[in-house]
Design a protein around this motif. Structure first.
Motif, short mmCIF file in Angstrom:
data_model
loop_
_atom_site.label_atom_id
_atom_site.label_comp_id
_atom_site.label_asym_id
_atom_site.label_seq_id
_atom_site.Cartn_x
_atom_site.Cartn_y
_atom_site.Cartn_z
N LEU A 223 0.79 -1.10 -0.03
CA LEU A 223 -0.09 0.04 0.07
C LEU A 223 1.02 1.30 -0.24
O LEU A 223 0.52 2.35 -0.84
N MET A 224 1.85 1.19 0.73
CA MET A 224 2.75 2.47 0.74
C MET A 224 3.56 2.56 -0.45
O MET A 224 3.76 3.70 -0.89
N ARG A 225 4.01 1.44 -1.23
CA ARG A 225 4.50 1.62 -2.41
C ARG A 225 3.57 2.06 -3.33
O ARG A 225 3.94 3.06 -4.28
N ASP A 226 2.15 1.90 -3.44
CA ASP A 226 1.28 2.56 -4.28
C ASP A 226 1.03 3.92 -3.89
O ASP A 226 0.84 4.78 -4.84
N VAL A 227 0.96 4.46 -2.61
CA VAL A 227 0.86 5.74 -2.34
C VAL A 227 2.19 6.52 -2.98
O VAL A 227 2.11 7.84 -3.42
N GLU A 228 3.28 5.83 -2.83
CA GLU A 228 4.62 6.47 -3.45
C GLU A 228 4.41 6.69 -4.94
O GLU A 228 4.98 7.85 -5.60
N ARG A 229 3.89 5.81 -5.56
CA ARG A 229 3.88 5.93 -7.04
C ARG A 229 2.89 7.13 -7.21
O ARG A 229 2.93 7.87 -8.23
N ARG A 230 1.73 7.19 -6.66
CA ARG A 230 0.95 8.17 -6.88
C ARG A 230 1.23 9.64 -6.66
O ARG A 230 0.99 10.48 -7.34
N ASP A 232 4.53 10.20 -6.75
CA ASP A 232 5.32 10.54 -7.81
C ASP A 232 4.68 11.13 -9.02
O ASP A 232 5.50 11.74 -9.98
N LEU A 233 3.52 10.71 -9.37
CA LEU A 233 2.86 11.20 -10.46
C LEU A 233 2.14 12.53 -10.08
O LEU A 233 1.34 13.10 -11.06
N GLY A 234 2.33 13.08 -8.87
CA GLY A 234 1.78 14.30 -8.80
C GLY A 234 0.39 14.20 -8.04
O GLY A 234 -0.50 15.19 -8.28
N ARG A 235 -0.11 13.14 -7.77
CA ARG A 235 -1.49 12.96 -7.41
C ARG A 235 -1.38 12.85 -5.62
O ARG A 235 -0.87 11.99 -5.05
N ALA A 236 -2.11 13.80 -5.05
CA ALA A 236 -2.21 13.89 -3.72
C ALA A 236 -3.57 14.12 -3.12
O ALA A 236 -3.98 14.88 -2.20
N GLY A 237 -4.51 13.54 -3.81
CA GLY A 237 -6.13 13.60 -3.39
C GLY A 237 -6.52 12.85 -2.72
O GLY A 237 -5.82 11.96 -1.82
N LYS A 238 -7.84 12.59 -2.51
CA LYS A 238 -8.51 11.87 -1.71
C LYS A 238 -7.97 10.31 -1.75
O LYS A 238 -8.13 9.80 -0.46
N LYS A 239 -7.96 9.79 -2.65
CA LYS A 239 -7.58 8.34 -2.94
C LYS A 239 -6.24 8.28 -2.10
O LYS A 239 -6.04 7.35 -1.31
N ARG A 241 -4.98 10.03 0.27
CA ARG A 241 -5.16 10.33 1.79
C ARG A 241 -5.90 9.13 2.41
O ARG A 241 -5.33 8.66 3.49
N THR A 242 -6.78 8.43 1.52
CA THR A 242 -7.67 7.25 2.08
C THR A 242 -6.52 6.16 2.41
O THR A 242 -6.50 5.40 3.29
N GLN A 243 -5.58 5.91 1.43
CA GLN A 243 -4.75 5.04 1.66
C GLN A 243 -3.85 4.99 2.69
O GLN A 243 -3.36 4.20 3.35
N GLU A 244 -3.45 6.32 2.87
CA GLU A 244 -2.47 6.72 3.84
C GLU A 244 -3.09 6.25 5.29
O GLU A 244 -2.49 5.81 6.22
N GLU A 245 -4.16 6.82 5.37
CA GLU A 245 -5.10 6.65 6.87
C GLU A 245 -5.25 4.99 6.65
O GLU A 245 -5.16 4.38 7.92
N ASP A 246 -5.38 4.18 5.59
CA ASP A 246 -5.55 2.71 5.73
C ASP A 246 -4.35 2.16 6.53
O ASP A 246 -4.35 1.16 7.16
N VAL A 247 -3.00 2.47 5.93
CA VAL A 247 -1.87 2.03 6.38
C VAL A 247 -1.74 2.47 7.69
O VAL A 247 -1.11 1.44 8.56
N VAL A 248 -1.87 3.62 8.31
CA VAL A 248 -1.94 3.67 9.68
C VAL A 248 -2.81 3.01 10.52
O VAL A 248 -2.47 2.32 11.72
N ALA A 249 -3.94 2.75 10.17
CA ALA A 249 -5.05 1.91 10.71
C ALA A 249 -4.60 0.51 10.83
O ALA A 249 -4.70 -0.02 11.91
#
Length: 351
Positions: A223-230, A232-239, A241-249
Motif C-alpha cells: 500500500l505504501m509503495r502504491d502511495v509513493e507511486r501516486r 510521484d505522479l503528482g497525485r495527492a488527492g482523496k485516494k 489520503r484514504t490509503q495513507e489513513e488505511d496504512v496507519v490504521a
C-alpha cells in the motif's frame, strides 16, 4: 512495456520463489494468438462494408499484403493501430501517443474509445483500447490503464498475451489479488505463445501475490509503495489520503495485537513463577543486592499514562520501540514502520 517498469517488477519480486506456482495452471489453453489471414480478412470485410475512399483502401492494402509477414503478435497490433490512423484523425493522435516513449504534459484523453462515435467495428475498438491501456500502464498510470484493460476481451485483440500481462500488472500493483491470480492463470494457460519477457515475470507475480494476506505487513508495504507511486505522479488527492489513513490504521491494529501478545506472555510468565513456589523469604533483600527475578521486564502498556502514545514518545524511547517492532519482521519492512512513526509525529505536531 518500458525497461523501467519491467525492471521494477523484477526487482520487487526477485526474492520470491516461483516453485510450484505453475502446478495449478496445468490446463487447456484459454487463448491463442490470432492468425494474420484472419485479421486481414476482418479488415477487408470492414473496409468493404464502410465503403472507404479509394486512397484509404490502397493505403490499408499496402499495410496488409496478401502474403503473411513474419510478424509477432505485438507487431500485428501495431499494424492495426496504424490502420486506424489511416482511417481517422483522432485515431492518428492515439497512435502517435501510444507509440511514444513517455507522456508529455497533460494525460491525453480518448473518450471515443468507450462509445460508437467513430466508424470502427467493436473488435478494432478493442484493439485500440488495449494499445491505450498498455501505454498507460507503461506510464505507471495503473488506475486509468486498468479501466481500459479489465473489460477488453482477449479473443478480439492481436496480442492477447500482452493484454493479459498488462492487466495482471495493474491488478498486482493495485492489490486485486483474486483478479490477478485469475488473470495470470489465464495467461499462463498457454505458455508456448507468451513472449519470454512476459512469461518469467508472470510466474514471479503469481508466486508473489498468492501468499499475500489481508492486514499483513506485506500488504501494508505494498500500500505504501502504491502511495509513493501516486505521489510521484503528482497525485495527492482523496485516494492517496484514504490509503495513507488505511496504512496507519493497519499498523495501529498490528501494534495493538503485538501489545496484547506481549501482555499474555508476561501474564503466563508471572503465573508460572507464582505457582512454582510458595516459600516466603526469611528476611528482606538487602537494598544493595539485585533481586533474582527472571521476568521479561516489559512495561505493561495499559499502565502507561493516558497521554503517552507512540506518536509523542521521546526520540530515544521511540527508537527502542521501533527496534523492538522491527525485530519481529524482515528488515525490508523497517521503512514502513519508520514512516508510520513519522506520520504519527506529524499528526501530534499539528494538534
Amino acid at each position: 512495456m518500458t525497461p523501467r517498469l519491467l525492471l521494477s517488477i523484477v526487482l520487487s519480486l526477485a526474492t520470491v520463489s516461483a516453485v510450484g506456482a505453475a502446478d495449478a495452471l496445468q490446463k487447456q489453453a484459454d487463448w491463442h494468438n490470432p492468425e494474420y489471414p484472419a485479421i486481414r480478412q476482418k479488415l477487408i470485410d470492414w473496409l468493404t462494408e464502410s465503403d472507404a475512399p479509394a486512397a484509404q483502401m490502397t493505403a490499408v492494402s499496402q499495410l496488409w499484403p496478401e502474403e503473411a509477414p513474419s510478424d509477432t503478435p505485438a507487431e500485428l497490433g501495431i499494424r492495426l493501430l496504424e490502420t486506424a490512423a489511416i482511417m481517422d484523425a483522432d485515431a492518428r493522435e492515439l497512435a502517435v501517443t501510444t507509440l511514444s516513449a513517455s507522456a508529455d504534459g497533460e494525460l491525453p484523453q480518448f473518450p471515443w474509445l468507450a462509445d460508437e462515435s467513430k466508424p470502427f467495428p467493436t473488435w478494432m475498438r478493442d484493439n485500440l483500447r488495449f494499445q491505450y491501456g498498455r501505454w498507460l500502464a507503461e506510464q505507471r498510470m495503473l488506475d486509468e490503464a486498468y479501466l481500459q484493460l479489465k473489460e477488453t476481451p482477449i479473443a478480439e485483440v492481436a496480442d492477447p498475451a500482452a493484454l493479459l500481462f498488462h492487466r495482471a500488472v495493474c491488478e498486482h500493483y493495485l492489490l486485486k489479488k483474486e483478479d490477478c491470480v485469475a488473470t495470470l492463470g489465464t495467461l499462463l494457460s498457454n505458455q508456448e505463445q507468451i513472449a519470454p519477457r512476459y512469461l518469467a515475470v508472470a510466474k514471479l507475480m503469481l508466486a508473489d501475490i498468492q501468499p499475500l494476506e489481508t492486514d499483513s505487513l506485506d500488504e501494508i508495504a505494498r500500500l505504501m509503495r502504491d502511495v509513493e507511486r501516486r505521489l510521484d505522479l503528482g497525485r495527492a488527492g482523496k485516494k492517496v489520503r484514504t490509503q495513507e489513513e488505511d496504512v496507519v490504521a493497519k499498523l495501529d491494529k498490528m501494534i495493538e495485537d503485538l501489545e496484547k501478545q506481549m501482555q499474555q506472555q508476561q501474564q503466563q510468565s508471572q503465573g508460572g513463577q507464582q505457582g512454582g513456589s510458595n516459600t516466603q523469604p526469611s528476611s528482606p533483600l538487602n537494598d544493595t543486592m539485585p533481586a533474582g527475578g527472571s521476568g521479561p521486564g516489559n512495561v505493561d502498556p495499559k499502565k502507561m499514562n493516558p497521554g503517552d502514545n507512540w506518536g509523542n514518545l521521546p526520540p530515544k524511547e521511540r527508537q527502542e520501540a521501533l527496534q523492538q517492532i522491527s525485530n519481529e519482521f524482515p528488515s525490508h519492512y523497517r521503512r514502513v514502520i519508520e514512516e508510520y512513526f513519522r506520520k504519527l509525529a506529524r499528526e501530534e505536531d499539528t494538534k
